[in-house]
Write an enzyme that holds these catalytic residues in place. Structure first.
Site, PDB file in Angstrom:
ATOM      1  N   LYS A  45      35.757  47.510  27.741  1.00 57.45           N
ATOM      2  CA  LYS A  45      36.966  47.906  26.480  1.00 57.45           C
ATOM      3  C   LYS A  45      36.091  48.108  25.250  1.00 57.45           C
ATOM      4  O   LYS A  45      36.158  49.009  24.686  1.00 57.45           O
ATOM      5  CB  LYS A  45      37.568  46.629  26.249  1.00 57.45           C
ATOM      6  CG  LYS A  45      38.858  46.824  27.299  1.00 57.45           C
ATOM      7  CD  LYS A  45      39.774  45.679  26.798  1.00 57.45           C
ATOM      8  CE  LYS A  45      40.890  45.702  27.798  1.00 57.45           C
ATOM      9  NZ  LYS A  45      41.971  44.708  27.350  1.00 57.45           N
ATOM     10  N   ASP A  55      47.121  46.967  23.598  1.00 55.29           N
ATOM     11  CA  ASP A  55      46.992  45.460  23.810  1.00 55.29           C
ATOM     12  C   ASP A  55      47.859  44.762  22.664  1.00 55.29           C
ATOM     13  O   ASP A  55      48.944  43.997  22.934  1.00 55.29           O
ATOM     14  CB  ASP A  55      45.843  44.794  23.956  1.00 55.29           C
ATOM     15  CG  ASP A  55      45.069  45.214  25.183  1.00 55.29           C
ATOM     16  OD1 ASP A  55      46.182  45.345  26.422  1.00 55.29           O
ATOM     17  OD2 ASP A  55      43.968  44.998  25.378  1.00 55.29           O
TER      18      ASP A  55
HETATM   19  P1  NAP Z   1      37.502  36.687  26.686  1.00 57.64           P
HETATM   20  O1  NAP Z   1      37.399  37.752  25.789  1.00 57.64           O
HETATM   21  O2  NAP Z   1      36.812  36.354  27.876  1.00 57.64           O
HETATM   22  O3  NAP Z   1      37.758  35.358  25.730  1.00 57.64           O
HETATM   23  C1  NAP Z   1      38.282  34.166  26.408  1.00 57.64           C
HETATM   24  C2  NAP Z   1      38.621  33.085  25.288  1.00 57.64           C
HETATM   25  O4  NAP Z   1      39.052  31.911  25.939  1.00 57.64           O
HETATM   26  C3  NAP Z   1      37.695  32.802  24.405  1.00 57.64           C
HETATM   27  O5  NAP Z   1      38.146  32.400  23.156  1.00 57.64           O
HETATM   28  C4  NAP Z   1      36.946  31.514  25.046  1.00 57.64           C
HETATM   29  O6  NAP Z   1      36.294  30.817  23.897  1.00 57.64           O
HETATM   30  C5  NAP Z   1      37.970  30.965  25.417  1.00 57.64           C
HETATM   31  N1  NAP Z   1      37.799  29.686  26.552  1.00 57.64           N
HETATM   32  C6  NAP Z   1      37.353  30.192  27.595  1.00 57.64           C
HETATM   33  N2  NAP Z   1      37.120  29.006  28.435  1.00 57.64           N
HETATM   34  C7  NAP Z   1      37.403  28.127  27.434  1.00 57.64           C
HETATM   35  C8  NAP Z   1      37.198  26.501  27.540  1.00 57.64           C
HETATM   36  N3  NAP Z   1      36.895  25.960  28.665  1.00 57.64           N
HETATM   37  N4  NAP Z   1      37.782  25.782  26.499  1.00 57.64           N
HETATM   38  C9  NAP Z   1      37.893  26.521  25.374  1.00 57.64           C
HETATM   39  N5  NAP Z   1      38.219  27.700  25.436  1.00 57.64           N
HETATM   40  C10 NAP Z   1      37.726  28.365  26.222  1.00 57.64           C
HETATM   41  O7  NAP Z   1      38.971  36.875  27.602  1.00 57.64           O
HETATM   42  P2  NAP Z   1      40.343  37.651  27.025  1.00 57.64           P
HETATM   43  O8  NAP Z   1      40.268  39.072  27.478  1.00 57.64           O
HETATM   44  O9  NAP Z   1      40.604  37.567  25.555  1.00 57.64           O
HETATM   45  O10 NAP Z   1      41.460  37.103  27.820  1.00 57.64           O
HETATM   46  C11 NAP Z   1      41.753  35.735  27.431  1.00 57.64           C
HETATM   47  C12 NAP Z   1      43.175  35.288  28.143  1.00 57.64           C
HETATM   48  O11 NAP Z   1      44.214  36.140  27.990  1.00 57.64           O
HETATM   49  C13 NAP Z   1      42.888  35.447  29.792  1.00 57.64           C
HETATM   50  O12 NAP Z   1      43.738  34.424  30.426  1.00 57.64           O
HETATM   51  C14 NAP Z   1      43.747  36.679  30.084  1.00 57.64           C
HETATM   52  O13 NAP Z   1      44.245  36.980  31.399  1.00 57.64           O
HETATM   53  C15 NAP Z   1      44.698  36.761  29.070  1.00 57.64           C
HETATM   54  N6  NAP Z   1      45.062  38.306  28.705  1.00 57.64           N
HETATM   55  C16 NAP Z   1      46.495  38.597  28.932  1.00 57.64           C
HETATM   56  C17 NAP Z   1      46.861  39.843  28.776  1.00 57.64           C
HETATM   57  C18 NAP Z   1      48.214  40.468  28.803  1.00 57.64           C
HETATM   58  O14 NAP Z   1      48.517  41.676  28.930  1.00 57.64           O
HETATM   59  N7  NAP Z   1      49.102  39.351  29.109  1.00 57.64           N
HETATM   60  C19 NAP Z   1      45.707  40.819  28.355  1.00 57.64           C
HETATM   61  C20 NAP Z   1      44.517  40.447  28.195  1.00 57.64           C
HETATM   62  C21 NAP Z   1      43.981  39.146  28.482  1.00 57.64           C
HETATM   63  P3  NAP Z   1      34.876  30.990  23.623  1.00 57.64           P
HETATM   64  O15 NAP Z   1      34.654  32.090  22.428  1.00 57.64           O
HETATM   65  O16 NAP Z   1      34.335  29.633  22.977  1.00 57.64           O
HETATM   66  O17 NAP Z   1      34.016  31.271  24.713  1.00 57.64           O
END
Ligand code: NAP
Length: 285
Positions: free
Chosen positions: A73, A109
């Protein structure tokens, strides 16, 4: 669902690595089939280092467009001929249209999330919002919430520097830490709480150590989770038990897909009707 293939059928796909788990082909082909559109939507694993080569191949192969998921992305931003405002603002592209060998990048998004929220009767304008997370999805959601006129937006993230970097976008944004006491303090005056972390997600997201901070959230506040699988995370289950209105990430997922298809086909689509259709096909539980 049956997609009819003709010699004229235009190709779309989702690229990513990993991507074979993606629900996008099922969502898009369900809608394409229902509307009788002359498109097919495929699933295409593309490694990060292969992205420039794949873009050239997609142009040569006559792809009409594609969606992108991790890790592409952000990398796509500098490879586009044009970007829409949201893609520019988030520094991230999730939808690309290919026209006359030119690449047009969009990001649907944030719009997908906001539309899902409004469809649930939750208008964030003037509200005090707490967002957990500062990753890619959180960034789109945060900036769209600010554009929608939230009164304040507190970002709580495990890695504080990422939350602080996000806050440079607007004066209404601030940060809090991610420990239980800080979360409790942050949510105690919130009208809306959004989980944008991967905690609660099936397939390795892990779980919140402790969701007791929800007890400090005012009863009238709504709780949203961007996670859509499972349909009800532990956070949402606890929030529901405490009497809060809850929303999972399915609406965002479906809306961003429908908005992407609007770009591919250059038509306005009936979002609520198609959302219901795709939701039925997904049958998430
Ligand atoms: P990402 O860029 O990898 O970000 C992950 C986030 O989760 C970061 O803020 C990370 O914190 C935090 N995190 C991960 N493990 C953690 C832990 N053990 N304790 C505390 N914080 C933790 O992923 P993303 O693309 O933003 O996706 C995040 C979520 O949104 C996923 O569950 C994904 O399935 C969902 N999502 C949904 C949609 C939808 O259309 N509904 C679209 C996109 C994503 P750090 O910064 O500290 O690593």
């Amino acid at each position: 669902m049956k997609v009819e293939l003709k010699n004229t059928t235009k190709k779309l796909c989702v690229i990513g690595d990993p991507v074979l788990h993606s629900k996008s082909p099922l969502i898009q082909n369900t809608i394409i089939s229902a509307l009788g559109l002359d498109y097919i939507y495929l699933c295409q694993p593309v490694k990060r280092e292969e992205l420039p080569r794949w873009l050239a191949a997609a142009k040569a192969a006559g792809y009409a467009g594609f969606n992108a998921t991790m890790p592409h992305k952000e990398d796509l931003v500098t490879l586009m001929d044009e970007l829409d405002e949201d893609a520019k603002c988030y520094g991230s592209v999730n939808t690309v249209c290919i026209k006359n060998s030119k690449l047009y990048g969009y990001n649907t998004d944030g719009r997908g999330f906001l539309r899902a929220l409004l469809d649930e009767g939750i208008d964030p304008a003037g509200k005090r919002v707490v967002l957990l997370g500062a990753g890619g999805a959180s960034k789109a959601v945060a900036l769209k919430l600010v554009q929608a006129g939230v009164k304040s937006l507190v970002i709580c993230n495990r890695t504080e520097e990422k939350a602080a970097a996000l806050c440079a976008y607007s004066d209404v944004m601030s940060t809090e830490l991610f420990d239980p006491a800080s979360l409790r303090r942050a949510v105690s005056t919130a009208d809306l709480l959004v989980n944008g972390t991967s905690l609660g997600m099936d397939g390795g997201g892990g779980q919140f150590d402790d969701v007791s901070f929800l007890e400090a959230l005012p009863k009238a506040a709504a709780v949203c989770d961007l996670v859509y699988y499972p349909a009800q995370t532990e956070l949402l289950a606890r929030a529901k038990a405490l009497g809060h209105t809850t929303m999972n990430g399915l609406g965002m997922l479906l809306n961003q897909a429908i908005f992407a298809l609007e770009h591919f086909t250059e038509t306005d689509l009936d979002v609520p009707k198609l959302r219901a259709l795709a939701e039925n096909a997904l049958n998430v539980s």
